[in-house]
Design a protein around this motif. Structure first.
Motif, PDB file in Angstrom:
ATOM      1  N   THR A  34       3.368   5.577 -12.220  1.00  0.00           N
ATOM      2  CA  THR A  34       2.051   4.304 -12.074  1.00  0.00           C
ATOM      3  C   THR A  34       2.788   3.346 -11.479  1.00  0.00           C
ATOM      4  O   THR A  34       3.624   3.165 -10.879  1.00  0.00           O
ATOM      5  CB  THR A  34       2.040   3.623 -13.860  1.00  0.00           C
ATOM      6  OG1 THR A  34       2.528   4.545 -14.561  1.00  0.00           O
ATOM      7  CG2 THR A  34       0.748   2.697 -13.569  1.00  0.00           C
ATOM      8  N   PRO A  35       2.259   3.168 -10.730  1.00  0.00           N
ATOM      9  CA  PRO A  35       1.845   2.585  -9.195  1.00  0.00           C
ATOM     10  C   PRO A  35       2.152   1.204  -9.458  1.00  0.00           C
ATOM     11  O   PRO A  35       1.327   0.659 -10.334  1.00  0.00           O
ATOM     12  CB  PRO A  35       0.759   2.415  -8.140  1.00  0.00           C
ATOM     13  CG  PRO A  35      -0.301   3.219  -8.741  1.00  0.00           C
ATOM     14  CD  PRO A  35       0.607   4.547 -10.309  1.00  0.00           C
ATOM     15  N   PRO A  36       2.677   0.162  -8.975  1.00  0.00           N
ATOM     16  CA  PRO A  36       3.405  -1.072  -9.180  1.00  0.00           C
ATOM     17  C   PRO A  36       1.954  -1.498  -9.569  1.00  0.00           C
ATOM     18  O   PRO A  36       2.037  -2.495  -9.948  1.00  0.00           O
ATOM     19  CB  PRO A  36       4.059  -1.363  -8.377  1.00  0.00           C
ATOM     20  CG  PRO A  36       4.516  -1.146  -7.381  1.00  0.00           C
ATOM     21  CD  PRO A  36       3.242   0.719  -8.365  1.00  0.00           C
ATOM     22  N   ASP A  37       0.984  -1.412  -8.417  1.00  0.00           N
ATOM     23  CA  ASP A  37       0.088  -2.865  -8.354  1.00  0.00           C
ATOM     24  C   ASP A  37      -2.023  -1.818  -8.817  1.00  0.00           C
ATOM     25  O   ASP A  37      -2.855  -2.237  -8.247  1.00  0.00           O
ATOM     26  CB  ASP A  37      -0.430  -2.704  -7.034  1.00  0.00           C
ATOM     27  CG  ASP A  37       0.810  -4.203  -6.483  1.00  0.00           C
ATOM     28  OD1 ASP A  37       1.121  -4.510  -7.186  1.00  0.00           O
ATOM     29  OD2 ASP A  37       1.023  -3.544  -5.563  1.00  0.00           O
ATOM     30  N   ARG A  38      -1.735  -1.309  -9.902  1.00  0.00           N
ATOM     31  CA  ARG A  38      -2.536  -0.327 -10.081  1.00  0.00           C
ATOM     32  C   ARG A  38      -3.623  -1.546 -11.443  1.00  0.00           C
ATOM     33  O   ARG A  38      -3.168  -2.423 -11.854  1.00  0.00           O
ATOM     34  CB  ARG A  38      -2.536   0.699 -11.245  1.00  0.00           C
ATOM     35  CG  ARG A  38      -3.320   1.088 -11.562  1.00  0.00           C
ATOM     36  CD  ARG A  38      -2.906   2.793 -12.925  1.00  0.00           C
ATOM     37  NE  ARG A  38      -2.324   1.590 -14.216  1.00  0.00           N
ATOM     38  CZ  ARG A  38      -3.052   2.442 -15.311  1.00  0.00           C
ATOM     39  NH1 ARG A  38      -4.499   1.858 -15.590  1.00  0.00           N
ATOM     40  NH2 ARG A  38      -3.276   1.824 -16.518  1.00  0.00           N
ATOM     41  N   VAL A  39      -4.584  -1.149 -10.823  1.00  0.00           N
ATOM     42  CA  VAL A  39      -5.508  -1.733 -10.958  1.00  0.00           C
ATOM     43  C   VAL A  39      -6.459  -2.469 -12.216  1.00  0.00           C
ATOM     44  O   VAL A  39      -7.074  -0.393 -12.582  1.00  0.00           O
ATOM     45  CB  VAL A  39      -6.509  -2.611  -9.621  1.00  0.00           C
ATOM     46  CG1 VAL A  39      -8.202  -3.262 -10.630  1.00  0.00           C
ATOM     47  CG2 VAL A  39      -5.999  -3.312  -8.914  1.00  0.00           C
ATOM     48  N   VAL A  40      -6.780  -2.855 -13.039  1.00  0.00           N
ATOM     49  CA  VAL A  40      -7.297  -2.268 -14.688  1.00  0.00           C
ATOM     50  C   VAL A  40      -8.086  -3.300 -14.672  1.00  0.00           C
ATOM     51  O   VAL A  40      -8.321  -4.346 -14.424  1.00  0.00           O
ATOM     52  CB  VAL A  40      -5.978  -2.807 -15.702  1.00  0.00           C
ATOM     53  CG1 VAL A  40      -7.044  -2.132 -17.255  1.00  0.00           C
ATOM     54  CG2 VAL A  40      -4.999  -2.001 -15.435  1.00  0.00           C
ATOM     55  N   GLU A  41      -9.393  -2.303 -14.538  1.00  0.00           N
ATOM     56  CA  GLU A  41     -10.552  -2.821 -14.786  1.00  0.00           C
ATOM     57  C   GLU A  41     -10.919  -4.467 -15.542  1.00  0.00           C
ATOM     58  O   GLU A  41     -11.536  -5.305 -14.797  1.00  0.00           O
ATOM     59  CB  GLU A  41     -11.912  -2.168 -15.693  1.00  0.00           C
ATOM     60  CG  GLU A  41     -12.933  -2.022 -14.487  1.00  0.00           C
ATOM     61  CD  GLU A  41     -14.040  -1.624 -15.740  1.00  0.00           C
ATOM     62  OE1 GLU A  41     -13.835  -1.115 -16.252  1.00  0.00           O
ATOM     63  OE2 GLU A  41     -14.920  -2.153 -15.919  1.00  0.00           O
ATOM     64  N   THR A  42     -10.007  -4.184 -16.647  1.00  0.00           N
ATOM     65  CA  THR A  42     -10.527  -5.837 -17.575  1.00  0.00           C
ATOM     66  C   THR A  42      -9.733  -7.116 -16.640  1.00  0.00           C
ATOM     67  O   THR A  42      -9.386  -8.172 -17.509  1.00  0.00           O
ATOM     68  CB  THR A  42      -9.789  -5.667 -18.951  1.00  0.00           C
ATOM     69  OG1 THR A  42      -8.114  -5.019 -19.028  1.00  0.00           O
ATOM     70  CG2 THR A  42     -10.401  -4.452 -19.290  1.00  0.00           C
ATOM     71  N   VAL A  76       1.445  -1.235  -0.265  1.00  0.00           N
ATOM     72  CA  VAL A  76       0.107  -0.113  -0.180  1.00  0.00           C
ATOM     73  C   VAL A  76       0.342   1.380  -0.135  1.00  0.00           C
ATOM     74  O   VAL A  76       0.919   2.292  -0.801  1.00  0.00           O
ATOM     75  CB  VAL A  76      -0.972   0.178   1.329  1.00  0.00           C
ATOM     76  CG1 VAL A  76      -1.540   1.227   0.915  1.00  0.00           C
ATOM     77  CG2 VAL A  76      -2.154  -1.210   1.250  1.00  0.00           C
ATOM     78  N   ILE A  77       1.850   1.313   0.830  1.00  0.00           N
ATOM     79  CA  ILE A  77       2.708   2.435   0.926  1.00  0.00           C
ATOM     80  C   ILE A  77       3.369   2.611   0.144  1.00  0.00           C
ATOM     81  O   ILE A  77       3.691   3.684  -1.182  1.00  0.00           O
ATOM     82  CB  ILE A  77       3.546   2.074   1.957  1.00  0.00           C
ATOM     83  CG1 ILE A  77       3.044   2.312   3.700  1.00  0.00           C
ATOM     84  CG2 ILE A  77       4.677   3.764   2.101  1.00  0.00           C
ATOM     85  CD1 ILE A  77       4.433   1.610   4.610  1.00  0.00           C
ATOM     86  N   VAL A  78       4.015   1.650  -1.254  1.00  0.00           N
ATOM     87  CA  VAL A  78       4.530   1.744  -2.483  1.00  0.00           C
ATOM     88  C   VAL A  78       3.825   2.080  -2.967  1.00  0.00           C
ATOM     89  O   VAL A  78       4.445   3.170  -4.348  1.00  0.00           O
ATOM     90  CB  VAL A  78       4.943   0.649  -2.859  1.00  0.00           C
ATOM     91  CG1 VAL A  78       5.474   0.662  -4.556  1.00  0.00           C
ATOM     92  CG2 VAL A  78       7.020   0.180  -1.554  1.00  0.00           C
ATOM     93  N   ASN A  79       2.467   1.582  -3.254  1.00  0.00           N
ATOM     94  CA  ASN A  79       1.865   1.909  -4.367  1.00  0.00           C
ATOM     95  C   ASN A  79       1.458   4.034  -3.338  1.00  0.00           C
ATOM     96  O   ASN A  79       1.458   4.460  -4.959  1.00  0.00           O
ATOM     97  CB  ASN A  79       0.141   1.462  -4.308  1.00  0.00           C
ATOM     98  CG  ASN A  79       0.585  -0.233  -4.986  1.00  0.00           C
ATOM     99  OD1 ASN A  79       1.184  -0.170  -5.612  1.00  0.00           O
ATOM    100  ND2 ASN A  79       0.365  -1.095  -4.165  1.00  0.00           N
ATOM    101  N   ILE A  80       1.118   4.323  -2.463  1.00  0.00           N
ATOM    102  CA  ILE A  80       0.333   5.565  -2.353  1.00  0.00           C
ATOM    103  C   ILE A  80       1.724   6.415  -2.709  1.00  0.00           C
ATOM    104  O   ILE A  80       1.934   7.233  -3.569  1.00  0.00           O
ATOM    105  CB  ILE A  80       0.224   5.456  -0.537  1.00  0.00           C
ATOM    106  CG1 ILE A  80      -1.084   5.126  -0.748  1.00  0.00           C
ATOM    107  CG2 ILE A  80       0.279   7.737  -0.688  1.00  0.00           C
ATOM    108  CD1 ILE A  80      -1.175   4.986   0.915  1.00  0.00           C
TER     109      ILE A  80
END
Ligand code: 8YV
Length: 328
Positions: A318-326, A306-310
């Protein structure tokens, strides 16, 4: 994202080490009481925050996203599943979503194996015999369960967790079968000696144990429905450490009650924290309180993600764990 430290609102109590680091890095508002936020409290948080850190217990639906403040640009969820967030509505509002994949794979796979062992081998019943002082000693026909070795395990959803379950299952002498949206890479199939079933119905009817390891999406809601439960063999078991919504819980309860299948090991439920009340009195189930990823190490690693993403998002990457809807 503002140049000053972003205001990060965390909806539940996280491990101390994670909270401390967040306090150092961001303007962080914690929820030390761990009391889940009401919808109004969530709406207020989303009006104010630059970043919201919710968990699976927060339902971030389209209505809430619509009311979000202009500043809210990132929802950095603490967990892998994102079915509690309306991804489409978030996308429409240009809010980035991140999750914490990978770090809870092994823990969840361990718990899946624990249930795969616990139900056929009657581990919880055995423990109860001792703890209630009702054990009268060994008997040749006492506490007979079913052998694991040599049985067929059908994994529904061969992603990270499904594959980790398969690796463990091989060690227990189970033969691995799976159903997935896409057939996995031939190398992985070869490593696991796994048999692919394009047709879930076909697989359901032939397995000794079925393990649900797919995410909950509109496509997987009640994937294991009454009809498919009806296809299972009477000696078969089902285990679910993914999401309750993937199984029709009422239909499963009936099948278990009528002994149309042998048993179930569940860590997740369709209407958490509620569990179908008829399930509670059954003797062929092991029921856990959504604790598949509940290890100290796992929670710490989830916090780190979570911290790395923020941090990366705040730095305009681009955060490493960006969720793409598809993906879901
Ligand atoms: C987490 C889970 O504990 O990550 C997931 O998808 O189901 C759980 O193991 C929970 O989601 C935390 O938000």
């Amino acid at each position: 994202m503002p140049q000053t430290k972003p205001l990060v609102i965390v909806t539940r109590k996280l491990p101390d080490a994670v909270e401390t680091r967040m306090m150092e890095l961001f303007r962080t508002r914690l929820n030390l009481s761990d009391q889940p936020m009401t919808r109004d409290e969530l709406a207020a948080a989303m009006r104010e925050a630059d970043v919201l850190v919710p968990t699976v217990t927060d339902r971030i639906d389209a209505g809430l996203i619509e009311q979000a403040g202009e500043r809210l640009k990132l929802i950095a969820s603490f967990g892998t599943g994102v079915d509690h967030i309306d991804l489409r509505a978030a996308k429409a509002r240009h809010i980035t979503i991140t999750n914490t994949p990978g770090v809870l794979t092994e823990d969840t796979a361990d718990m899946t194996m624990a249930l795969i062992l616990a139900v056929p081998r009657r581990i919880v019943e055995g423990n109860a015999l001792i703890q209630t002082g009702t054990w009268n000693g060994w008997s040749p026909t006492g506490m007979l369960g079913h052998r694991i070795h040599g049985k067929r395990l059908g994994i529904v959803g061969m992603g990270r967790i499904g594959s980790a379950v398969a690796r463990r299952a091989r060690g227990f002498g189970l033969s691995v079968h799976y159903h997935n949206r896409h057939r996995v890479h031939p190398d992985l199939e070869a490593e696991l000696e796994a048999t692919y079933w394009d047709n879930l119905d076909q697989m359901m009817g032939r397995m000794d144990i079925v393990s649900v390891n797919c995410p909950h999406t509109p496509a997987t809601f009640h994937l294991i429905n009454r009809r498919r439960i009806g296809l299972m063999q009477p000696h078969a078991y089902i285990v679910n450490t993914a999401r309750g919504e993937v199984i029709d819980e009422a239909a499963l309860t009936e099948a278990l009650d009528e002994k149309r299948i042998a048993g179930a090991g569940l860590d997740v439920y369709e209407h958490e924290p509620k569990v179908n009340s008829d399930m509670l009195s059954l003797d062929n189930v092991v029921l856990l309180p959504h604790m598949g990823s509940a290890t100290i190490e796992g929670r710490r690693d989830m916090g780190e993600r979570v911290i790395v993403n923020i941090r990366t998002f705040a730095d305009a990457h681009t955060p490493p764990d960006r969720v793409v809807e598809t993906m879901f």
